[in-house]
Design a protein around this motif. Structure first.
Motif, PDB file in Angstrom:
ATOM      1  N   LEU A  50       0.825  -1.210   0.000  1.00  0.00           N
ATOM      2  CA  LEU A  50       0.000   0.000   0.000  1.00  0.00           C
ATOM      3  C   LEU A  50       0.860   1.262   0.000  1.00  0.00           C
ATOM      4  O   LEU A  50       0.586   2.217  -0.739  1.00  0.00           O
ATOM      5  N   LEU A  51       1.911   1.276   0.812  1.00  0.00           N
ATOM      6  CA  LEU A  51       2.802   2.434   0.831  1.00  0.00           C
ATOM      7  C   LEU A  51       3.550   2.592  -0.497  1.00  0.00           C
ATOM      8  O   LEU A  51       3.748   3.717  -0.979  1.00  0.00           O
TER       9      LEU A  51
ATOM     10  N   VAL B  69       1.090   4.057  -3.029  1.00  0.00           N
ATOM     11  CA  VAL B  69       0.762   5.459  -2.748  1.00  0.00           C
ATOM     12  C   VAL B  69       1.885   6.382  -3.212  1.00  0.00           C
ATOM     13  O   VAL B  69       1.638   7.439  -3.801  1.00  0.00           O
ATOM     14  N   TYR B  70       3.128   5.993  -2.961  1.00  0.00           N
ATOM     15  CA  TYR B  70       4.258   6.852  -3.302  1.00  0.00           C
ATOM     16  C   TYR B  70       4.915   6.507  -4.638  1.00  0.00           C
ATOM     17  O   TYR B  70       5.991   7.021  -4.942  1.00  0.00           O
TER      18      TYR B  70
ATOM     19  N   LEU C 163      -6.337   2.994  -8.389  1.00  0.00           N
ATOM     20  CA  LEU C 163      -5.271   3.146  -7.404  1.00  0.00           C
ATOM     21  C   LEU C 163      -3.885   3.081  -8.028  1.00  0.00           C
ATOM     22  O   LEU C 163      -2.943   3.659  -7.504  1.00  0.00           O
TER      23      LEU C 163
END
Length: 102
Positions: free
Chosen positions: A8-9, A12-13, A76
């Motif tokens: 997930l991190l 996101v980045y 996403l």
């Protein structure tokens, strides 16, 4: 759980820009973090399939995030080369420790 949280991190980045240039450092993070997870799993068990459970969780999470757009409507992960590199980097990082033990 750690594999999913790191994924997930990393997602996101993934589209980070520094100084006007794309800087997807999470591709490298995915490689090394999955390597650490697999090496740690190999310390606990001699069974390769059990040691690859964190990598399997990471891959399942990646697929769910990639194709979850059909269910939620929220995109996403972008459809670009960075996403492909993240996938292959995470796979390579999880498989390298298994190949080194043979």
């Amino acid at each position: 759980m750690g594999a999913i949280f790191s994924l997930l991190l990393e997602v996101v980045y993934l589209s980070t820009w520094i100084g006007g240039f794309p800087f997807p450092y999470t591709i490298v993070v995915a490689f090394f973090f999955n390597m650490v997870l697999t090496r740690t799993a190999l310390l606990w068990t001699d069974n390769v399939f059990v040691a690859l459970i964190p990598l399997a969780a990471w891959i399942v999470g990646f697929v769910l995030l990639m194709f979850g757009v059909e269910v939620t409507g929220d995109m996403l992960m972008a459809n670009n080369i960075r996403t492909v590199l993240l996938l292959f980097s995470g796979l390579a990082g999880g498989i390298v420790p298994v190949l080194k033990t043979k």
